[in-house]
Scaffold this active site. Structure first.
Site, PDB file in Angstrom:
ATOM      1  N   ASN A   1       0.837  -1.203   0.000  1.00 48.73           N
ATOM      2  CA  ASN A   1       0.000   0.000   0.000  1.00 48.73           C
ATOM      3  C   ASN A   1       0.868   1.247   0.000  1.00 48.73           C
ATOM      4  OD1 ASN A   1      -0.528   1.917   2.535  1.00 48.73           O
ATOM      5  ND2 ASN A   1       0.154  -0.072   3.337  1.00 48.73           N
TER       6      ASN A   1
ATOM      7  N   ASN B   1       4.835   6.125   3.451  1.00 47.54           N
ATOM      8  CA  ASN B   1       4.082   6.778   2.378  1.00 47.54           C
ATOM      9  C   ASN B   1       3.881   8.275   2.558  1.00 47.54           C
ATOM     10  OD1 ASN B   1       3.716   4.283   0.995  1.00 47.54           O
ATOM     11  ND2 ASN B   1       2.237   3.737   2.579  1.00 47.54           N
ATOM     12  N   THR B   2       4.444   8.846   3.617  1.00 48.99           N
ATOM     13  CA  THR B   2       4.459  10.297   3.769  1.00 48.99           C
ATOM     14  C   THR B   2       5.932  10.698   3.718  1.00 48.99           C
ATOM     15  OG1 THR B   2       2.422  10.333   5.067  1.00 48.99           O
ATOM     16  CG2 THR B   2       3.896  12.222   5.328  1.00 48.99           C
TER      17      THR B   2
ATOM     18  N   PHE C   1      -1.845   8.107   4.290  1.00 47.48           N
ATOM     19  CA  PHE C   1      -2.637   8.712   5.378  1.00 47.48           C
ATOM     20  C   PHE C   1      -3.923   9.370   4.869  1.00 47.48           C
ATOM     21  CE2 PHE C   1       1.029   9.668   8.635  1.00 47.48           C
ATOM     22  CZ  PHE C   1       1.115   8.318   8.913  1.00 47.48           C
TER      23      PHE C   1
ATOM     24  N   ASN D   1       5.734  -1.382  11.452  1.00 42.30           N
ATOM     25  CA  ASN D   1       4.959  -0.939  10.290  1.00 42.30           C
ATOM     26  C   ASN D   1       5.367  -1.779   9.058  1.00 42.30           C
ATOM     27  OD1 ASN D   1       3.383   0.824   8.577  1.00 42.30           O
ATOM     28  ND2 ASN D   1       3.646   2.374  10.180  1.00 42.30           N
TER      29      ASN D   1
ATOM     30  N   SER E   1       5.309   5.340   8.780  1.00 39.81           N
ATOM     31  CA  SER E   1       4.680   5.086   7.484  1.00 39.81           C
ATOM     32  C   SER E   1       5.661   5.462   6.385  1.00 39.81           C
ATOM     33  CB  SER E   1       3.413   5.913   7.318  1.00 39.81           C
ATOM     34  OG  SER E   1       3.027   5.871   5.963  1.00 39.81           O
TER      35      SER E   1
ATOM     36  N   LYS F   1       5.123   3.591  17.251  1.00 35.62           N
ATOM     37  CA  LYS F   1       5.143   2.578  16.185  1.00 35.62           C
ATOM     38  C   LYS F   1       6.323   2.810  15.253  1.00 35.62           C
ATOM     39  CE  LYS F   1       2.295   0.185  12.851  1.00 35.62           C
ATOM     40  NZ  LYS F   1       0.945  -0.014  12.369  1.00 35.62           N
TER      41      LYS F   1
HETATM   42  C1  LIG Z   1      -3.745  -0.866   3.564  1.00 33.75           C
HETATM   43  C2  LIG Z   1      -2.913  -0.613   4.781  1.00 33.75           C
HETATM   44  C3  LIG Z   1      -2.976   0.611   5.405  1.00 33.75           C
HETATM   45  C4  LIG Z   1      -2.208   0.859   6.549  1.00 33.75           C
HETATM   46  N1  LIG Z   1      -2.309   2.072   7.158  1.00 33.75           N
HETATM   47  C5  LIG Z   1      -1.634   2.296   8.314  1.00 33.75           C
HETATM   48  C6  LIG Z   1      -1.780   3.519   9.025  1.00 33.75           C
HETATM   49  O1  LIG Z   1      -2.546   4.395   8.639  1.00 33.75           O
HETATM   50  N2  LIG Z   1      -1.050   3.696  10.157  1.00 33.75           N
HETATM   51  C7  LIG Z   1      -0.199   2.733  10.645  1.00 33.75           C
HETATM   52  O2  LIG Z   1       0.420   2.928  11.693  1.00 33.75           O
HETATM   53  N3  LIG Z   1      -0.059   1.552  10.002  1.00 33.75           N
HETATM   54  C8  LIG Z   1      -0.756   1.324   8.865  1.00 33.75           C
HETATM   55  N4  LIG Z   1      -0.618   0.111   8.221  1.00 33.75           N
HETATM   56  C9  LIG Z   1       0.363  -0.886   8.732  1.00 33.75           C
HETATM   57  C10 LIG Z   1      -0.301  -1.965   9.600  1.00 33.75           C
HETATM   58  O3  LIG Z   1      -0.853  -1.390  10.765  1.00 33.75           O
HETATM   59  C11 LIG Z   1       0.725  -3.030   9.991  1.00 33.75           C
HETATM   60  O4  LIG Z   1       1.745  -2.424  10.760  1.00 33.75           O
HETATM   61  C12 LIG Z   1       1.367  -3.726   8.796  1.00 33.75           C
HETATM   62  O5  LIG Z   1       0.427  -3.913   7.762  1.00 33.75           O
HETATM   63  C13 LIG Z   1       1.979  -5.077   9.164  1.00 33.75           C
HETATM   64  O6  LIG Z   1       1.015  -5.975   9.651  1.00 33.75           O
HETATM   65  P1  LIG Z   1       0.318  -7.106   8.724  1.00 33.75           P
HETATM   66  O7  LIG Z   1       1.423  -7.836   8.023  1.00 33.75           O
HETATM   67  O8  LIG Z   1      -0.467  -7.958   9.655  1.00 33.75           O
HETATM   68  O9  LIG Z   1      -0.564  -6.364   7.767  1.00 33.75           O
HETATM   69  C14 LIG Z   1      -1.366  -0.155   7.060  1.00 33.75           C
HETATM   70  C15 LIG Z   1      -1.312  -1.390   6.433  1.00 33.75           C
HETATM   71  C16 LIG Z   1      -2.062  -1.640   5.300  1.00 33.75           C
HETATM   72  C17 LIG Z   1      -1.989  -2.989   4.638  1.00 33.75           C
END
Ligand SMILES: Cc1cc2nc3c(=O)[nH]c(=O)nc-3n(C[C@H](O)[C@H](O)[C@H](O)COP(=O)(O)O)c2cc1C
Length: 346
Positions: A106, A171-172, A110, A238, A169, A209
């Site tokens: 992704n 992405n910022t 934000f 993350n 993140s 985080k």
């Molecule tokens: C579509 C998507 C959006 C995410 N948005 C955020 C976010 O806004 N803030 C954040 O701290 N982590 C965000 N994450 C990261 C997740 O909270 C997590 O740390 C990461 O996906 C690893 O866990 P997983 O393998 O179980 O998905 C996002 C992950 C995905 C897939």
């Protein structure tokens, strides 16, 4: 079962559309209740978690369904990331399923409806039981990101079980530079001061985080600061900007990779942070957890709580109950009376 039947239809949709429909369904369904404390209960940073399995940030960015997620069996919901002002995020497409790799990429950036709208929803549910953490971020175009985090801490502290400061993140642009020692110290001082100003009694603990893409020196510096600032927990981790061998056609997309390929890296970072903090700061293990065995491995490596997101895309909402049931079984198998007893015993 229903999810298994519906999976092909859901996965035929554009991932972002499928996600919006999922949130709409969770809002519409009469999902009530929440897990009762039992053998899986965990106490951490003054909070009583009925079980250690949470929904990670990013699933419910605007705090629309935290209670529905608790009703599905999650021990806690983390909403966000939420920024002071609403923002649209990056251009679409920005969310990709890598089904062959059980992964997601992704670069959402934000996207969220902004602090005030989420605050209103969180206020309405505030009297309900259940742990709801609020993950806070900064607006992309902000001239002062530290001020954004402080503003969000002050806004959300009265309605949050904990505040998760997200500086990881990918992405910022430039956000992850806040993980540097001097920047992080200044940021946390500002967040703590803002929180304490609005919540003199019983302020919510602060969780930080972090990214998985850290050098050993970064891990040591973050660990020192976490101890110094008495953080409630570190959330590790993350998404990653690194790429392992992937098979899916979307493997070349830019953004953060999550799901199964993140698992070894996120697991290693839990070990690194346990070592670097001398086990003195609780850890929340996130990244590639898709089964009770994965959750148990993360706990044995040092996590007191775990979170997941990507696996839900592939396994559906029944996953959380499978994991909690499986954890009870694994705990008994290995002769532990509680999760706390098992943390870091690998
Ligand atoms: C579509 C998507 C959006 C995410 N948005 C955020 C976010 O806004 N803030 C954040 O701290 N982590 C965000 N994450 C990261 C997740 O909270 C997590 O740390 C990461 O996906 C690893 O866990 P997983 O393998 O179980 O998905 C996002 C992950 C995905 C897939």
């Amino acid at each position: 079962m229903l999810f298994r039947l519906l999976t092909p239809a859901i996965h035929a949709l554009d991932p972002e559309r499928a996600h919006r429909l999922t949130i709409a369904a969770l809002r519409a369904l009469p999902l009530t209740g929440q897990p009762k404390p039992g053998p899986l209960a965990v106490e951490l940073a003054g909070l009583h978690f009925p079980n250690p399995v949470g929904i990670a940030a990013g699933f419910d960015k605007d705090a629309e369904v935290p209670d529905a997620m608790l009703a599905l069996g999650f021990g806690f919901s983390e909403v966000g990331s939420i920024t002071p002002r609403a923002q649209g995020g990056n251009a679409k497409p920005r969310l990709f399923r890598l089904a062959e790799d059980r992964a997601v990429i992704n670069r959402m950036g934000f996207n969220n409806g902004g602090g005030p709208a989420a605050l209103e929803r969180l206020r309405r549910r505030f009297k309900k039981p259940g742990i709801v953490g609020v993950n806070i971020g900064a607006n992309k175009d902000s001239p002062d990101r530290v001020r954004d985090y402080a503003q969000m801490a002050a806004m959300m502290a009265p309605v949050a079980s904990y505040l998760a400061v997200n500086i990881s993140s990918p992405n910022t642009p430039g956000l992850r530079a806040l993980q540097d020692e001097a920047a992080l110290t200044g940021l946390l001082d500002a967040v703590i001061a803002a929180r304490d100003e609005v919540c003199a009694d019983a302020p919510p603990p602060i969780f930080l985080k972090v990214a998985p893409d850290l050098e050993p020196a970064d891990v040591d510096a973050i660990a020192r600061i976490a101890l110094d600032k008495r953080l409630g927990a570190l959330i590790v981790s993350n998404t990653t900007i690194t790429r392992t061998q992937l098979r899916s056609r979307h493997q070349g997309e830019a953004g953060g990779l999550s799901g199964a390929p993140l698992k070894p890296l996120a697991l290693q970072r839990i070990r690194d942070f346990r070592m670097a903090t001398g086990a003195a700061i609780p850890l929340v293990g996130v990244g590639g957890i898709s089964s009770a065995e994965d959750a148990w491995e993360r706990i044995r490596a040092g996590a007191s709580l775990v979170q997941l997101y990507s696996a839900l895309v592939y396994e559906g909402p029944g996953l959380v109950r499978n994991i909690t049931r499986g954890l009870e079984r694994l705990m008994r198998r290995d002769g532990f009376a509680s999760i706390a007893e098992a943390v870091g015993t690998e």
